[in-house]
Write an enzyme that holds these catalytic residues in place. Structure first.
Site, mmCIF file in Angstrom:
data_model
loop_
_atom_site.group_PDB
_atom_site.id
_atom_site.type_symbol
_atom_site.label_atom_id
_atom_site.label_comp_id
_atom_site.label_asym_id
_atom_site.label_seq_id
_atom_site.Cartn_x
_atom_site.Cartn_y
_atom_site.Cartn_z
ATOM 1 N N SER A 31 0.839 -1.200 0.000
ATOM 2 C CA SER A 31 0.000 0.000 0.000
ATOM 3 C C SER A 31 0.868 1.242 0.000
ATOM 4 O O SER A 31 1.981 1.236 0.542
ATOM 5 C CB SER A 31 -0.890 0.014 1.245
ATOM 6 N N TYR A 44 -0.991 -0.441 10.338
ATOM 7 C CA TYR A 44 -1.209 -0.659 8.908
ATOM 8 C C TYR A 44 0.025 -0.250 8.118
ATOM 9 O O TYR A 44 0.521 -1.008 7.282
ATOM 10 C CB TYR A 44 -2.436 0.123 8.440
ATOM 11 N N ALA A 45 0.528 0.949 8.361
ATOM 12 C CA ALA A 45 1.699 1.443 7.640
ATOM 13 C C ALA A 45 2.901 0.532 7.876
ATOM 14 O O ALA A 45 3.654 0.222 6.944
ATOM 15 C CB ALA A 45 2.023 2.880 8.062
ATOM 16 N N LYS A 48 2.517 -2.830 5.908
ATOM 17 C CA LYS A 48 2.653 -2.662 4.458
ATOM 18 C C LYS A 48 4.082 -2.294 4.068
ATOM 19 O O LYS A 48 4.600 -2.770 3.059
ATOM 20 C CB LYS A 48 1.656 -1.630 3.934
#
Length: 134
Positions: A31, A44-45, A48
């Site tokens: 992402s 999340y970061a 990814k």
């Protein structure tokens, strides 16, 4: 799920008893969030970004078996999940995307290309699909 599922899938696929070797290809969906992190997206970061970095390393490990390994890192994609986002956030985000949000088929086309023999000389890359002006 964001990190370990693609890793375990890749491990299983790379097993010499399973894969066809030369010409095989693996593509993970990372992402833009792993590159341009936003507030409140720590986990999340991180997953990814870790996925993209790990797949670069995996690409080096599997190239000897003839297996190509790449990532695709899309920005905003118009999906039902995106539509459920806060309206204020969506207005702000859309203003940052002069070409509009991607459609699912845009990401799928990149994945199909990377899985095809047309990309037979591409491995260890993270393709950023994002037109945002941040």
């Amino acid at each position: 799920v964001n990190y370990f599922a693609p890793l375990f899938f890749t491990k299983g696929f790379a097993d010499r008893r399973v894969n066809v070797g030369r010409g095989a290809s693996i593509v993970a969906i990372a992402s833009i969030g792993g590159i341009v992190a936003e507030k409140g997206q720590i986990a999340y970061a991180g997953t990814k970004a870790g996925l993209a970095a790990s797949f670069k390393s995996i690409a080096r490990e599997l190239v000897g078996q003839g297996i190509r390994v790449n990532c695709v890192s899309p920005g905003m994609v118009d999906t039902p999940m995106t539509a459920m986002s806060n309206e204020e956030y969506l207005v702000q985000a859309r203003a940052s995307y002069p070409l509009g949000f991607a459609e699912v088929v845009d990401v799928a086309n990149m994945v199909v290309f990377l899985l095809s023999t047309q990309s037979k000389w591409i491995s260890g890359q993270n393709y950023i699909m994002d037109c945002a002006t941040y």
